[in-house]
Scaffold this active site. Structure first.
Site, PDB file in Angstrom:
ATOM      1  N   ASN A  92     -46.171  23.032   8.416  1.00  0.00           N
ATOM      2  CA  ASN A  92     -44.759  22.631   8.369  1.00  0.00           C
ATOM      3  C   ASN A  92     -44.584  21.425   9.289  1.00  0.00           C
ATOM      4  O   ASN A  92     -44.712  21.534  10.511  1.00  0.00           O
ATOM      5  CB  ASN A  92     -43.875  23.803   8.821  1.00  0.00           C
ATOM      6  N   GLY A  97     -54.546  25.411  14.305  1.00  0.00           N
ATOM      7  CA  GLY A  97     -53.749  25.979  15.404  1.00  0.00           C
ATOM      8  C   GLY A  97     -53.201  24.865  16.265  1.00  0.00           C
ATOM      9  O   GLY A  97     -53.923  23.957  16.668  1.00  0.00           O
ATOM     10  N   GLY A 152     -40.825  31.367  19.096  1.00  0.00           N
ATOM     11  CA  GLY A 152     -40.126  30.080  19.102  1.00  0.00           C
ATOM     12  C   GLY A 152     -40.931  29.010  18.384  1.00  0.00           C
ATOM     13  O   GLY A 152     -40.510  27.860  18.284  1.00  0.00           O
ATOM     14  N   THR A 153     -42.090  29.403  17.873  1.00  0.00           N
ATOM     15  CA  THR A 153     -43.025  28.452  17.288  1.00  0.00           C
ATOM     16  C   THR A 153     -42.657  28.020  15.876  1.00  0.00           C
ATOM     17  O   THR A 153     -43.073  26.965  15.423  1.00  0.00           O
ATOM     18  CB  THR A 153     -44.411  29.094  17.201  1.00  0.00           C
ATOM     19  N   THR A 156     -41.799  21.998  12.229  1.00  0.00           N
ATOM     20  CA  THR A 156     -42.102  22.912  13.338  1.00  0.00           C
ATOM     21  C   THR A 156     -43.392  22.488  14.042  1.00  0.00           C
ATOM     22  O   THR A 156     -43.538  22.704  15.245  1.00  0.00           O
ATOM     23  CB  THR A 156     -42.199  24.367  12.852  1.00  0.00           C
ATOM     24  N   GLY A 188     -50.470  25.406  18.853  1.00  0.00           N
ATOM     25  CA  GLY A 188     -49.619  25.818  19.975  1.00  0.00           C
ATOM     26  C   GLY A 188     -50.041  25.214  21.308  1.00  0.00           C
ATOM     27  O   GLY A 188     -49.208  25.012  22.189  1.00  0.00           O
ATOM     28  N   GLU A 189     -51.338  24.960  21.467  1.00  0.00           N
ATOM     29  CA  GLU A 189     -51.834  24.598  22.791  1.00  0.00           C
ATOM     30  C   GLU A 189     -52.461  23.212  22.893  1.00  0.00           C
ATOM     31  O   GLU A 189     -52.513  22.637  23.979  1.00  0.00           O
ATOM     32  CB  GLU A 189     -52.809  25.675  23.262  1.00  0.00           C
ATOM     33  N   PHE A 230     -45.313  31.371  26.757  1.00  0.00           N
ATOM     34  CA  PHE A 230     -46.470  30.476  26.890  1.00  0.00           C
ATOM     35  C   PHE A 230     -47.714  31.231  27.321  1.00  0.00           C
ATOM     36  O   PHE A 230     -48.719  30.610  27.649  1.00  0.00           O
ATOM     37  CB  PHE A 230     -46.139  29.358  27.873  1.00  0.00           C
TER      38      PHE A 230
HETATM   39 MO1  MOS Z   1     -51.217  31.234  24.944  1.00  0.00          MO
HETATM   40  S1  MOS Z   1     -51.654  30.906  26.947  1.00  0.00           S
HETATM   41  O1  MOS Z   1     -52.770  31.710  24.432  1.00  0.00           O
HETATM   42  O2  MOS Z   1     -50.194  32.589  25.041  1.00  0.00           O
END
Ligand code: MOS
Length: 699
Positions: free
Chosen positions: A589, A660, A462-463, A592, A662-663, A235
């Site tokens: 996807n 994006g 893991g993404t 995911t 992830g966050e 993370f």
């Molecule tokens: Mo994420 S905190 O940009 O690895």
């Protein structure tokens, strides 16, 4: 219209799934160096500040099976230029509790750990200074924030506008220190052959680790290879080099054998960074209809003595809502703590808790629906940069989310709905995260049989990157998934930045699209569309940020709707259901992506209700430094989460149209929970986490 539109969008199973489920995908600890592995264990400082006054390794050195005890007295000198906590064992000075003061290499991990207890260390210690407060005289303004953001921003006359406002909110919010807790502990296995180093390592981007090893060990970049095909979650703590990589490489060089260092869970609370605690004062001024006239967001946070880490906490406030008068500031205290680092949406995560809580408080003060308040303050341009949005669909996220959640007809009054012992409430918050991309190189080869090899030092933490990059490549090459072999996670592959800042797919995917385009053009122009028998290889490069980043403001958006239940007898808090709707551009996807967005949201629930690294201000340590006492949300804490996204794309950001993911999911999530908690109980909790005891605070 997306440029490529066949496999992209499909909910394809992870191509690395079967190997992971069967246990055959090698993580760093499981790599086979081709020789017996020796083990490294660490002696850590028990004080926060001072100097080693005595260090006697002789009893440990004499233990059978011990190969070496590294101390500041005998450790190889590392090259200059290493910053923060990377010059390991180079000095007798101690800057934080848990700093490595000696390290034992032994034939087995059991021997190494036993020998750690035989190393005698004494300190000349000074009292720890670890308390973050807004009245500290030593608070200072850093030159810049992380990611190059300006430290402060001031537009108009904030104080005048606040004084003149019909309705105001002035509240202070606190978020605690938090620690990254991926399931796989940070692990580094090092092997030298002559002056060449191979490091099998758990990280978010092999290329990002190479540079520090090159600096430290005085070798050429070509002599260091970092290999990380599979990573058990990350993370942010695995984005940058930490002492573990330096120590494994150092120890392997000293003993001339392969050395592995797997940090313990407890060691991760001092050696691989943490999210800074924050104290944030939010002031909002609005007219009687709820139009913001002023926003002020002042942040106090910490960094360590040996590093400057300036988290960009108030930056979401610079883009989210319209207001003519605005101010954001960041001030730091240098404390005797380990160096902080990034943790999922650094900046946005704590900052959005404060901003989105304050917006809820303003809605309450106005007697206005909090969704409607946000819609009334939708800016038509970036309110601080004064440039147009690339794409922005926040209002649509709010409206769609309200519809899916069943928000209509919500009673604004707090603390009046019960279901047995449970008080029931609902809350909303926005989400936002910057859309960026970074430089990346790529190599694509095609052989005479039409099989493609795509090489890029991307990283799958893991993404789902193994899968989504393959999808993008297959589409861009106009072929099927089975004809593409992807290679990632190795610094020998063409350069790419790490998985961080939600830039991975935008950067690596775009590099793949550009390189595939070049390859197809080459095949067409030089070979009439026929692949020659000995194949063709093309190297491509994505220079970096989209040219439109200068002329447009690019962000992902979202809206969270949450139901919270609070037990009137115990203060227990549950989140039985939630709805999140995202404007994250093209979804590559569906499977995911849902997993990423769900994971982000769950981490936000975890932040709201559980996560706190409790600092003992007397002794300077994190009291709850293990998973028994540092609570993270588990399956039992997560209810029915409805994740969806708008059918949109952002062609200015990148040719795939993605933003994006992830966050974005964690941003705003904790505020949505806290806002629903207020609606359930009438209690406004401004200091996370919302633990059961806070229900019983004197009111
Ligand atoms: Mo994420 S905190 O940009 O690895």
């Amino acid at each position: 219209m997306t440029t490529i539109d066949r496999l992209v969008g499909a909910g394809i199973d992870r191509i690395d799934g079967p190997a992971k489920v069967r246990g055959t995908a090698p993580y760093a600890f499981e790599q086979d160096p081709g020789e017996p592995i020796t083990h490294l264990a660490l002696v850590q400082s028990t004080v926060n500040r001072g100097r080693i006054s005595r260090l006697d390794p002789s009893r440990a050195e004499a233990m059978p099976g011990v190969l070496a005890v590294l101390t500041p007295a005998n450790a190889p000198r590392l090259g200059g230029g290493l910053t923060s906590d990377l010059p390991v064992l180079q000095s007798l000075d101690v800057h934080y509790q848990g700093q490595v003061v000696a390290a034992v290499v032994a034939e087995t991990s059991e021997i190494a750990k036993a020998a750690v207890g035989a190393v005698v260390v004494e300190y000349a210690a000074e009292p720890p200074d670890v308390a973050l407060r807004t009245d500290r005289p030593d608070l200072y303004a850093p030159d810049k924030l992380m990611a190059g953001f300006e430290t402060d921003s001031v537009i108009g006359d904030v104080d005048g506008a606040l004084a003149a406002a019909a309705v105001t909110v002035d509240a202070t919010y606190e978020t605690p220190t938090q620690h990254n807790n991926p399931i796989e502990m940070h692990t580094s296995m090092a092997r030298w052959e002559g002056d060449s180093l191979t490091l099998w390592d758990a990280n978010q981007g092999p290329h990002s680790i190479v540079k520090d090893l090159v600096t430290g060990f005085g070798v050429d970049a070509g002599q260091v290879r970092v290999i990380s095909p599979y990573v058990g979650g990350a993370f942010g703590s695995k984005a940058f080099t930490h002492p573990n990589q330096m120590l494994a490489a150092m120890a392997a060089r000293v003993v001339g054998r392969t050395v592995v260092l797997e940090l313990t869970r407890q060691q991760m609370f001092s050696l691989v960074g943490h999210r800074t605690p924050t104290i944030q004062r939010l002031r909002l001024g609005a007219d009687p209809e709820g139009r913001l006239t002023a926003i002020s967001h002042e942040v106090v946070e910490h960094t360590s003595r040996i590093s400057e880490f300036a988290e960009q906490t108030a930056t979401p406030t610079r883009v989210l809502y319209a207001a003519p008068h605005r101010r954001t500031t960041h001030r730091l205290a240098r404390l005797d703590v380990p160096p902080p680092t990034i943790m999922r949406a650094p900046g946005e995560t704590p900052g959005m808790f404060a901003l989105e809580s304050a917006m809820d408080e303003l809605a309450v003060a106005l007697g206005l629906d909090p969704v409607e308040l946000r819609i009334r303050n939708e800016p038509d341009r970036d309110p601080e940069r004064d440039v147009p949005w690339s794409t922005r669909h926040l209002v649509e996220c709010l409206r769609t989310g309200a519809e899916r959640f069943g928000w209509a007809g919500r009673d604004l009054r707090p603390g009046i709905r019960t279901d047995g012992r449970w008080l029931v409430g609902t809350g909303v918050a926005s989400a936002t995260y910057p859309t960026r991309r970074r430089k990346a190189q790529c190599r694509i080869s095609v052989d005479g049989a039409g099989r493609y090899t795509v090489e890029i030092d991307g990283s799958d933490i893991g993404t789902g990157a193994w899968t989504v990059l393959s999808q993008i490549a297959a589409d861009a090459l106009r072929t099927d998934l089975g004809s593409v072999e992807l290679r990632i996670g190795d610094s020998r592959l063409p350069f790419a930045g790490g998985a961080g800042g939600s830039t991975g797919l935008a950067s690596w995917g775009t590099a793949i699209v550009f390189t595939a385009r070049d390859l197809r053009t080459r095949l067409e122009e030089q070979y009439g569309g026929q692949v020659p028998a000995d194949g063709v290889t093309v190297d491509g490069e994505l220079p970096g940020e989209s040219p439109a980043a200068k002329t447009h403001s690019m962000h992902a958006y979202g809206a969270h709707f949450v139901e919270v239940r609070v037990d009137r007898d115990t203060g227990e808090v549950r989140v039985p259901r939630a709805t999140s709707v995202y404007d994250a551009g093209t979804i590559v996807n569906a499977k995911t992506a849902r997993s990423q967005l769900l994971g982000g949201f769950c981490m936000g629930v975890s932040m709201a209700l559980h996560e706190e690294s409790v600092t003992d201000e007397r002794y300077g340590h994190y009291v709850n430094h293990d998973l028994a006492e540092y609570h993270v949300a588990t399956n039992a804490d997560i209810g029915d989460i409805d994740i969806s996204w708008l059918d949109v794309d952002d062609q200015l950001a990148n040719p795939i149209g993605l933003k994006g993911i992830g966050e974005i999911g964690i941003t705003g999530a904790a505020a949505a929970v806290a806002n629903a908690y207020w609606h359930a109980t009438g209690l406004r909790i401004r200091d996370l986490p919302i633990t059961p005891d806070k229900y019983f605070r004197p009111r």
